[in-house]
Design a protein around this motif. Structure first.
Motif, PDB file in Angstrom:
ATOM      1  N   ASP A  43       2.203  -3.378   7.122  1.00 54.63           N
ATOM      2  CA  ASP A  43       1.423  -2.870   5.999  1.00 54.63           C
ATOM      3  C   ASP A  43       0.790  -1.550   6.091  1.00 54.63           C
ATOM      4  O   ASP A  43       0.940  -0.674   5.294  1.00 54.63           O
ATOM      5  N   ALA A  44      -0.154  -1.369   6.948  1.00 55.39           N
ATOM      6  CA  ALA A  44      -1.035  -0.196   7.124  1.00 55.39           C
ATOM      7  C   ALA A  44       0.176   0.779   7.526  1.00 55.39           C
ATOM      8  O   ALA A  44      -0.121   2.107   6.937  1.00 55.39           O
ATOM      9  N   ALA A  45       1.007   0.850   8.263  1.00 57.58           N
ATOM     10  CA  ALA A  45       2.396   1.699   8.692  1.00 57.58           C
ATOM     11  C   ALA A  45       2.955   2.172   7.389  1.00 57.58           C
ATOM     12  O   ALA A  45       3.037   3.407   7.355  1.00 57.58           O
ATOM     13  N   VAL A  46       3.089   1.113   6.687  1.00 57.43           N
ATOM     14  CA  VAL A  46       3.793   1.505   5.161  1.00 57.43           C
ATOM     15  C   VAL A  46       3.139   2.465   4.200  1.00 57.43           C
ATOM     16  O   VAL A  46       3.526   3.243   3.877  1.00 57.43           O
ATOM     17  N   ASP A  47       1.859   1.956   4.230  1.00 58.37           N
ATOM     18  CA  ASP A  47       1.001   2.523   3.363  1.00 58.37           C
ATOM     19  C   ASP A  47       0.729   4.037   3.944  1.00 58.37           C
ATOM     20  O   ASP A  47       0.315   4.905   2.930  1.00 58.37           O
ATOM     21  N   ALA A  48       0.941   4.167   5.111  1.00 61.59           N
ATOM     22  CA  ALA A  48       0.402   5.459   5.798  1.00 61.59           C
ATOM     23  C   ALA A  48       1.782   6.217   5.943  1.00 61.59           C
ATOM     24  O   ALA A  48       1.783   7.439   6.172  1.00 61.59           O
ATOM     25  N   LYS A  49       2.734   5.615   5.495  1.00 59.48           N
ATOM     26  CA  LYS A  49       4.238   6.324   5.809  1.00 59.48           C
ATOM     27  C   LYS A  49       4.351   6.722   7.008  1.00 59.48           C
ATOM     28  O   LYS A  49       5.275   7.544   7.180  1.00 59.48           O
ATOM     29  N   PHE A  97      -0.518   0.331  -1.590  1.00 59.57           N
ATOM     30  CA  PHE A  97      -1.467  -0.421  -0.860  1.00 59.57           C
ATOM     31  C   PHE A  97      -1.076  -1.608  -0.538  1.00 59.57           C
ATOM     32  O   PHE A  97      -0.975  -2.341  -1.763  1.00 59.57           O
ATOM     33  N   HIS A  98      -1.045  -2.399   0.596  1.00 60.38           N
ATOM     34  CA  HIS A  98      -0.456  -3.731   0.894  1.00 60.38           C
ATOM     35  C   HIS A  98      -1.848  -4.282   1.443  1.00 60.38           C
ATOM     36  O   HIS A  98      -2.599  -3.797   2.204  1.00 60.38           O
ATOM     37  N   HIS A 118      -0.638 -14.714   2.153  1.00 55.57           N
ATOM     38  CA  HIS A 118      -0.437 -14.656   0.759  1.00 55.57           C
ATOM     39  C   HIS A 118      -0.519 -12.875   0.796  1.00 55.57           C
ATOM     40  O   HIS A 118      -0.876 -12.288   1.824  1.00 55.57           O
ATOM     41  N   GLY A 119      -0.004 -12.249  -0.175  1.00 52.60           N
ATOM     42  CA  GLY A 119       0.057 -11.043  -0.106  1.00 52.60           C
ATOM     43  C   GLY A 119      -0.211 -10.270  -1.372  1.00 52.60           C
ATOM     44  O   GLY A 119       0.230 -10.751  -2.438  1.00 52.60           O
ATOM     45  N   TYR A 120      -0.692  -9.150  -1.542  1.00 53.91           N
ATOM     46  CA  TYR A 120      -0.853  -8.299  -2.834  1.00 53.91           C
ATOM     47  C   TYR A 120      -0.362  -6.844  -2.397  1.00 53.91           C
ATOM     48  O   TYR A 120      -0.489  -6.209  -1.082  1.00 53.91           O
ATOM     49  N   ALA A 121       0.485  -6.252  -3.250  1.00 53.24           N
ATOM     50  CA  ALA A 121       0.790  -4.738  -3.078  1.00 53.24           C
ATOM     51  C   ALA A 121       0.708  -4.050  -4.561  1.00 53.24           C
ATOM     52  O   ALA A 121       0.895  -4.704  -5.470  1.00 53.24           O
ATOM     53  N   TRP A 122       0.276  -2.801  -4.218  1.00 55.77           N
ATOM     54  CA  TRP A 122       0.041  -1.982  -5.250  1.00 55.77           C
ATOM     55  C   TRP A 122       0.801  -0.641  -5.068  1.00 55.77           C
ATOM     56  O   TRP A 122       0.905  -0.317  -4.135  1.00 55.77           O
ATOM     57  N   ASN A 123       1.382  -0.128  -6.164  1.00 51.98           N
ATOM     58  CA  ASN A 123       2.234   1.161  -6.035  1.00 51.98           C
ATOM     59  C   ASN A 123       1.735   1.887  -7.217  1.00 51.98           C
ATOM     60  O   ASN A 123       1.325   1.531  -8.334  1.00 51.98           O
ATOM     61  N   ARG A 124       1.284   3.285  -7.106  1.00 51.00           N
ATOM     62  CA  ARG A 124       0.857   4.188  -8.205  1.00 51.00           C
ATOM     63  C   ARG A 124       1.840   5.481  -8.120  1.00 51.00           C
ATOM     64  O   ARG A 124       1.843   6.077  -7.072  1.00 51.00           O
ATOM     65  N   LEU A 138       0.822   2.614 -12.760  1.00 51.62           N
ATOM     66  CA  LEU A 138       0.705   1.312 -11.838  1.00 51.62           C
ATOM     67  C   LEU A 138       1.712   0.427 -11.685  1.00 51.62           C
ATOM     68  O   LEU A 138       2.216  -0.063 -12.978  1.00 51.62           O
ATOM     69  N   TRP A 139       1.861  -0.213 -10.741  1.00 49.00           N
ATOM     70  CA  TRP A 139       2.627  -1.706 -10.737  1.00 49.00           C
ATOM     71  C   TRP A 139       1.996  -2.445  -9.543  1.00 49.00           C
ATOM     72  O   TRP A 139       1.965  -1.998  -8.437  1.00 49.00           O
ATOM     73  N   GLU A 140       1.976  -3.692  -9.620  1.00 47.38           N
ATOM     74  CA  GLU A 140       1.361  -4.234  -8.535  1.00 47.38           C
ATOM     75  C   GLU A 140       1.861  -5.808  -8.455  1.00 47.38           C
ATOM     76  O   GLU A 140       2.348  -6.401  -9.655  1.00 47.38           O
ATOM     77  N   VAL A 141       1.987  -6.647  -7.563  1.00 52.66           N
ATOM     78  CA  VAL A 141       2.797  -7.892  -7.426  1.00 52.66           C
ATOM     79  C   VAL A 141       1.866  -8.588  -6.364  1.00 52.66           C
ATOM     80  O   VAL A 141       1.237  -8.136  -5.215  1.00 52.66           O
ATOM     81  N   TRP A 142       1.901 -10.021  -6.452  1.00 48.28           N
ATOM     82  CA  TRP A 142       1.312 -10.904  -5.901  1.00 48.28           C
ATOM     83  C   TRP A 142       2.190 -12.085  -5.277  1.00 48.28           C
ATOM     84  O   TRP A 142       3.138 -12.173  -5.942  1.00 48.28           O
TER      85      TRP A 142
END
Length: 180
Positions: A43-49, A97-98, A118-124, A138-142
């Protein structure tokens, strides 16, 4: 109330072992912590690209199931294709943000395990705020994740990854449109 019904149905459909995980013992504690670290690090790597880092956590091929988000069928694909898909959608224009929690590990045999969380993701994406693009950046998913792990000569690696969405809200334009 609708979200409570979704959560209740999810728990009823989840195998009992996945709800509690295997007990953490002196013999498996390091393995459990390492699998949690890897899932969180993806998750951290994806958010940091940080795409090479994200790729390093996977075996050469991976079983994926993101059908609750994208439709289609579960598939076995090269891990490079998974990372290419993520990097093509989550470009510099799109922030993500994951977050995950409630990690539970079930050991499936010698050198195999499944991590449930459990997971949460936020895209902006600012372009989504334009009226013609839906008016919301924004778009977000649980939902819930399952990560299949195998022990390799390099340590634990992910060979399967599934996400089962339970709720989402926001602008589908943001979810579906690759950043530029």
């Amino acid at each position: 109330m609708k979200h409570l019904a979704v959560a209740a149905n999810l728990l009823l459909a989840t195998p009992v072992a996945a709800q509690s995980g295997d007990p953490i013992t002196a013999e498996n504690a390091v393995d459990v912590v390492e699998m949690i670290r890897i899932a969180d690090a993806i998750d951290a790597a994806v958010d940091a690209k940080a795409w090479p880092l994200a790729r390093s956590f996977f075996t050469e091929t991976i079983e994926v199931d993101f059908t609750s988000l994208t439709g289609g069928e579960p598939a076995t694909i090269p891990a490079d294709a998974l990372i290419d898909g993520w990097s093509g959608n989550l470009t510099a224009e799109k922030t993500s943000f994951h977050l995950r929690g409630n990690h539970r590990v079930v050991f499936d045999g010698a050198g195999e395990a499944t991590l449930y969380s459990h997971g949460y993701a936020w895209n902006r994406m600012e372009r989504g705020a334009a009226e013609e693009n839906g008016g919301d950046p924004l778009w977000e998913v649980w939902g819930t994740y399952e990560h299949g792990f195998i022990r390799t000569e390099d340590g634990w690696q992910v060979d399967a990854m599934s996400f089962f969405a339970t709720a989402q809200r926001g602008n589908d334009f943001v979810r579906d449109t690759p950043g530029s």
